[in-house]
Motif scaffolding. Structure first.
Motif, PDB file in Angstrom:
ATOM      1  N   ASP A 109       0.671  -1.374  -0.048  1.00 49.80           N
ATOM      2  CA  ASP A 109       0.051  -0.192  -0.143  1.00 49.80           C
ATOM      3  C   ASP A 109       0.664   1.206  -0.269  1.00 49.80           C
ATOM      4  OD1 ASP A 109      -0.639   1.138   2.915  1.00 49.80           O
ATOM      5  OD2 ASP A 109       0.217  -0.388   3.073  1.00 49.80           O
ATOM      6  N   TYR A 110       0.420   2.258  -0.708  1.00 49.44           N
ATOM      7  CA  TYR A 110       0.940   3.555  -0.534  1.00 49.44           C
ATOM      8  C   TYR A 110      -0.101   4.653   0.689  1.00 49.44           C
ATOM      9  CZ  TYR A 110       2.808   7.633  -2.104  1.00 49.44           C
ATOM     10  OH  TYR A 110       3.064   9.355  -2.136  1.00 49.44           O
ATOM     11  N   TYR A 111      -0.097   4.934   1.265  1.00 49.53           N
ATOM     12  CA  TYR A 111      -0.646   6.130   2.221  1.00 49.53           C
ATOM     13  C   TYR A 111       0.240   7.315   2.427  1.00 49.53           C
ATOM     14  CZ  TYR A 111      -2.042   7.494   6.633  1.00 49.53           C
ATOM     15  OH  TYR A 111      -2.942   8.635   7.445  1.00 49.53           O
ATOM     16  N   ALA A 112      -0.688   8.499   1.593  1.00 46.08           N
ATOM     17  CA  ALA A 112       0.359   9.669   1.689  1.00 46.08           C
ATOM     18  C   ALA A 112      -0.871  10.580   2.356  1.00 46.08           C
ATOM     19  CB  ALA A 112       0.381   9.998   0.467  1.00 46.08           C
ATOM     20  N   THR A 113      -0.021  11.352   3.410  1.00 47.33           N
ATOM     21  CA  THR A 113      -1.397  12.390   4.062  1.00 47.33           C
ATOM     22  C   THR A 113      -0.320  13.968   4.409  1.00 47.33           C
ATOM     23  OG1 THR A 113      -2.089  12.795   5.802  1.00 47.33           O
ATOM     24  CG2 THR A 113      -0.527  11.406   6.523  1.00 47.33           C
ATOM     25  N   GLY A 114      -1.320  14.949   4.931  1.00 49.60           N
ATOM     26  CA  GLY A 114      -0.549  15.941   4.632  1.00 49.60           C
ATOM     27  C   GLY A 114       0.151  15.953   6.398  1.00 49.60           C
ATOM     28  N   LYS A 115      -0.577  15.564   7.562  1.00 47.17           N
ATOM     29  CA  LYS A 115       0.015  15.147   8.229  1.00 47.17           C
ATOM     30  C   LYS A 115      -0.306  14.453   9.540  1.00 47.17           C
ATOM     31  CE  LYS A 115       0.495  17.650  13.398  1.00 47.17           C
ATOM     32  NZ  LYS A 115       1.966  17.586  13.771  1.00 47.17           N
ATOM     33  N   LEU A 116       0.728  13.669   9.755  1.00 47.93           N
ATOM     34  CA  LEU A 116       0.688  11.536  10.005  1.00 47.93           C
ATOM     35  C   LEU A 116       0.001  11.638  11.439  1.00 47.93           C
ATOM     36  CD1 LEU A 116       0.759   8.855   9.215  1.00 47.93           C
ATOM     37  CD2 LEU A 116       3.236   9.334  10.704  1.00 47.93           C
ATOM     38  N   ASP A 117      -1.033  11.050  12.177  1.00 49.27           N
ATOM     39  CA  ASP A 117      -1.699  10.770  12.559  1.00 49.27           C
ATOM     40  C   ASP A 117      -1.830   9.367  12.772  1.00 49.27           C
ATOM     41  OD1 ASP A 117      -3.251   9.957  14.816  1.00 49.27           O
ATOM     42  OD2 ASP A 117      -4.088  11.369  14.224  1.00 49.27           O
ATOM     43  N   PRO A 118      -0.670   8.935  13.713  1.00 46.14           N
ATOM     44  CA  PRO A 118      -0.149   6.866  13.700  1.00 46.14           C
ATOM     45  C   PRO A 118      -2.006   5.723  14.676  1.00 46.14           C
ATOM     46  CG  PRO A 118       1.303   8.473  14.683  1.00 46.14           C
ATOM     47  CD  PRO A 118       0.307   9.238  14.432  1.00 46.14           C
ATOM     48  N   ASP A 119      -2.775   6.699  15.020  1.00 48.35           N
ATOM     49  CA  ASP A 119      -4.306   6.385  15.154  1.00 48.35           C
ATOM     50  C   ASP A 119      -4.655   6.389  13.671  1.00 48.35           C
ATOM     51  OD1 ASP A 119      -3.272   5.926  18.205  1.00 48.35           O
ATOM     52  OD2 ASP A 119      -4.372   7.624  18.832  1.00 48.35           O
ATOM     53  N   GLU A 120      -4.698   7.275  13.160  1.00 53.99           N
ATOM     54  CA  GLU A 120      -5.591   7.754  12.204  1.00 53.99           C
ATOM     55  C   GLU A 120      -5.378   5.892  11.079  1.00 53.99           C
ATOM     56  OE1 GLU A 120      -5.243  10.352   8.602  1.00 53.99           O
ATOM     57  OE2 GLU A 120      -7.073  10.505  10.525  1.00 53.99           O
ATOM     58  N   GLY A 121      -3.818   6.415  11.155  1.00 51.23           N
ATOM     59  CA  GLY A 121      -3.307   5.841   9.895  1.00 51.23           C
ATOM     60  C   GLY A 121      -3.141   4.017   9.904  1.00 51.23           C
ATOM     61  N   ALA A 122      -3.433   3.943  11.523  1.00 51.14           N
ATOM     62  CA  ALA A 122      -3.380   2.584  11.911  1.00 51.14           C
ATOM     63  C   ALA A 122      -4.820   1.739  12.053  1.00 51.14           C
ATOM     64  CB  ALA A 122      -3.172   1.916  13.537  1.00 51.14           C
ATOM     65  N   ALA A 123      -5.807   2.697  12.044  1.00 44.00           N
ATOM     66  CA  ALA A 123      -6.986   2.746  11.597  1.00 44.00           C
ATOM     67  C   ALA A 123      -6.948   1.954   9.540  1.00 44.00           C
ATOM     68  CB  ALA A 123      -7.740   3.117  11.788  1.00 44.00           C
ATOM     69  N   ILE A 124      -6.924   2.884   9.267  1.00 44.19           N
ATOM     70  CA  ILE A 124      -6.280   2.314   7.711  1.00 44.19           C
ATOM     71  C   ILE A 124      -5.471   1.375   7.496  1.00 44.19           C
ATOM     72  CG2 ILE A 124      -6.009   3.329   5.724  1.00 44.19           C
ATOM     73  CD1 ILE A 124      -5.779   6.295   6.617  1.00 44.19           C
ATOM     74  N   VAL A 125      -4.625   1.213   7.849  1.00 45.97           N
ATOM     75  CA  VAL A 125      -3.599   0.054   7.829  1.00 45.97           C
ATOM     76  C   VAL A 125      -4.806  -1.646   8.419  1.00 45.97           C
ATOM     77  CG1 VAL A 125      -2.162  -1.323   8.114  1.00 45.97           C
ATOM     78  CG2 VAL A 125      -1.944   1.025   7.150  1.00 45.97           C
ATOM     79  N   ALA A 126      -5.499  -1.309   8.987  1.00 48.82           N
ATOM     80  CA  ALA A 126      -6.430  -2.632   9.997  1.00 48.82           C
ATOM     81  C   ALA A 126      -7.130  -2.781   8.651  1.00 48.82           C
ATOM     82  CB  ALA A 126      -6.801  -2.296  11.089  1.00 48.82           C
ATOM     83  N   GLY A 127      -7.619  -1.913   8.265  1.00 47.11           N
ATOM     84  CA  GLY A 127      -8.717  -2.140   6.894  1.00 47.11           C
ATOM     85  C   GLY A 127      -8.017  -3.098   5.494  1.00 47.11           C
ATOM     86  N   ILE A 128      -6.795  -2.661   5.549  1.00 49.54           N
ATOM     87  CA  ILE A 128      -5.814  -3.332   4.655  1.00 49.54           C
ATOM     88  C   ILE A 128      -6.005  -4.192   4.708  1.00 49.54           C
ATOM     89  CG2 ILE A 128      -3.489  -2.921   3.221  1.00 49.54           C
ATOM     90  CD1 ILE A 128      -3.993   0.029   4.017  1.00 49.54           C
ATOM     91  N   ALA A 129      -5.798  -5.251   5.945  1.00 50.28           N
ATOM     92  CA  ALA A 129      -5.099  -5.923   6.275  1.00 50.28           C
ATOM     93  C   ALA A 129      -6.336  -7.060   6.493  1.00 50.28           C
ATOM     94  CB  ALA A 129      -4.375  -6.096   7.643  1.00 50.28           C
ATOM     95  N   GLU A 130      -7.417  -6.764   6.817  1.00 54.19           N
ATOM     96  CA  GLU A 130      -8.706  -7.422   7.088  1.00 54.19           C
ATOM     97  C   GLU A 130      -8.933  -7.746   5.411  1.00 54.19           C
ATOM     98  OE1 GLU A 130     -12.245  -8.590   7.191  1.00 54.19           O
ATOM     99  OE2 GLU A 130     -10.908  -8.253   8.526  1.00 54.19           O
ATOM    100  N   GLY A 131      -8.873  -6.672   4.461  1.00 57.58           N
ATOM    101  CA  GLY A 131      -8.984  -6.629   2.623  1.00 57.58           C
ATOM    102  C   GLY A 131      -8.253  -8.042   2.800  1.00 57.58           C
ATOM    103  N   CYS A 132      -7.050  -8.001   3.047  1.00 45.99           N
ATOM    104  CA  CYS A 132      -5.809  -9.075   2.218  1.00 45.99           C
ATOM    105  C   CYS A 132      -6.191 -10.547   2.676  1.00 45.99           C
ATOM    106  CB  CYS A 132      -4.722  -8.811   2.935  1.00 45.99           C
ATOM    107  SG  CYS A 132      -3.613  -7.727   2.081  1.00 45.99           S
ATOM    108  N   ARG A 133      -6.820 -10.210   4.547  1.00 43.88           N
ATOM    109  CA  ARG A 133      -7.060 -11.976   4.599  1.00 43.88           C
ATOM    110  C   ARG A 133      -8.306 -12.494   4.118  1.00 43.88           C
ATOM    111  NH1 ARG A 133      -6.359  -9.070  10.071  1.00 43.88           N
ATOM    112  NH2 ARG A 133      -8.209  -8.627   9.745  1.00 43.88           N
TER     113      ARG A 133
END
Length: 354
Positions: A109-133
């Motif tokens: 994945d490629y995740y680009a943002t103006g200001k990184l919020d680790p909790d927001e990013g983790a929620a997004i990647v959790a969805g990516i992981a669910e899709g991969c599963r």
């Protein structure tokens, strides 16, 4: 090395390396959950590895696809509902792999943002992981880019990259498509991830707020209903392909709808005749059409209208394929057949129930 006490830092410029490192640590459990034969599911190196032999392939052809989520992201951003948008990202890539008969192996994945919020990013990647599963593929890496000045604070964009494989000689579409072959539609979960620029215009016209009750989905807000993630068809389709050996072609109904996607898998001599009355149209599409005053033809070229995937099979194999897909939990519709092409690649019969 100089020691400028009043000098600028990267953090002063808007890029927080520590936040990036924190995000990597937060997402490691989600990444590990996508392990499969051929990949260990770890991240942190300069590249991800995959062992085709360990995955059981003998003479594979690699198949690659990349995609994004489009302006569906804007709804997630405006409502802070980030948990499922990653499923959409994976779905749009792996569904394009399986239509070629390929098993998805790994995803980046490629995740680009103006200001990184680790909790927001983790929620997004959790969805990516669910899709991969759901797709049976490993999340083996990715890139997080914090780019102040290019993206406004709060905005982000996603891109996904998937690689799959099929044994040589087993790629789709097959070369024996013929007049009379049956078109089998697999129900979508909703709008999926196409046409959201139009969706957002319709919502604007409706005057409804994102947190208003969805007129077409009792118990959900408008945002929640429209953010229903794209259905991932990989495991049911691979199971049906392997069980029946009867699926000749598959078409993923994405942007361009029926008229642009179905002909992509047909020879120039054949067209798809769709019986529109056989399609069970979910309420969301009727609401969009009526609220936006969108014509039927425009709806069918912009949205999936309830059919997210179409399989082409010989008439005498249709029952077996339908049974195999239903056994995997799919809602299946017989929606048409192949006919000789006399003009366009898709011919409509009947009226769609919008």
């Amino acid at each position: 090395m100089s020691d400028a006490t009043n000098g600028l830092t990267y953090a002063d410029a808007g890029v927080d390396i520590d936040a990036g490192n924190a995000l990597v640590e937060k997402i490691k459990p989600a990444v590990r959950s996508t392990r499969r034969p051929g990949a260990d599911g770890e991240i942190g190196g300069f590249g991800g590895l995959f062992d085709l032999k360990a995955a059981g392939f003998v003479d594979p052809i690699l198949v690659a696809a990349n995609d994004g989520v489009g302006t569906k992201l804007k709804i997630a951003i405006d409502t802070c509902l980030h948990g499922t948008i990653g499923v959409d990202l994976v779905a749009m890539c792996v569904n394009d792999l399986v239509v070629q008969g390929a098993e998805p192996l790994f995803f980046l994945d490629y995740y680009a943002t103006g200001k990184l919020d680790p909790d927001e990013g983790a929620a997004i990647v959790a969805g990516i992981a669910e899709g991969c599963r759901q797709a049976g593929c490993a999340l083996i890496g990715g890139e997080t880019a914090e780019m102040p000045g290019l993206y406004r604070e709060g905005d982000y964009d996603l891109a996904g990259f998937a690689v799959g494989a099929a044994e040589r000689g087993e790629l789709l579409p097959a070369g024996d498509l013929a007049e009379g072959d049956v078109l089998i539609g697999l129900a979508s979960s909703g709008v999926h991830s196409n046409g959201f620029s139009l969706v957002r215009r319709v919502v604007e016209r409706s005057g409804l707020a994102w947190d208003a009750p969805a007129p077409f989905a009792p118990g959900a807000t408008l945002a929640e209903a429209l953010l229903t993630p794209t259905r991932i068809y990989v495991k049911p389709l691979l199971a049906a392909i392997r069980a029946t050996q009867a699926i000749k072609a598959l078409a993923h109904i994405t942007g361009g709808g029926f008229p642009d996607n179905i002909p992509r898998v047909l020879p120039k001599t054949l067209a798809a005749e769709l019986d529109l009355s056989s399609i069970a149209v979910p309420p969301v599409f009727s609401w969009l059409a009526k609220t936006g005053g969108v014509a039927d033809a425009e709806m069918m070229r912009t949205f999936n209208c309830g059919v997210g995937m179409i399989a082409v099979v010989a008439p005498d194999k249709a029952d077996a394929v339908v049974a195999a897909l239903e056994a995997q939990g799919e809602t299946v519709m017989r929606i048409g057949r192949l006919i000789p092409r006399a003009g366009t690649g898709v011919v409509y019969r009947g009226t769609i129930g919008l």
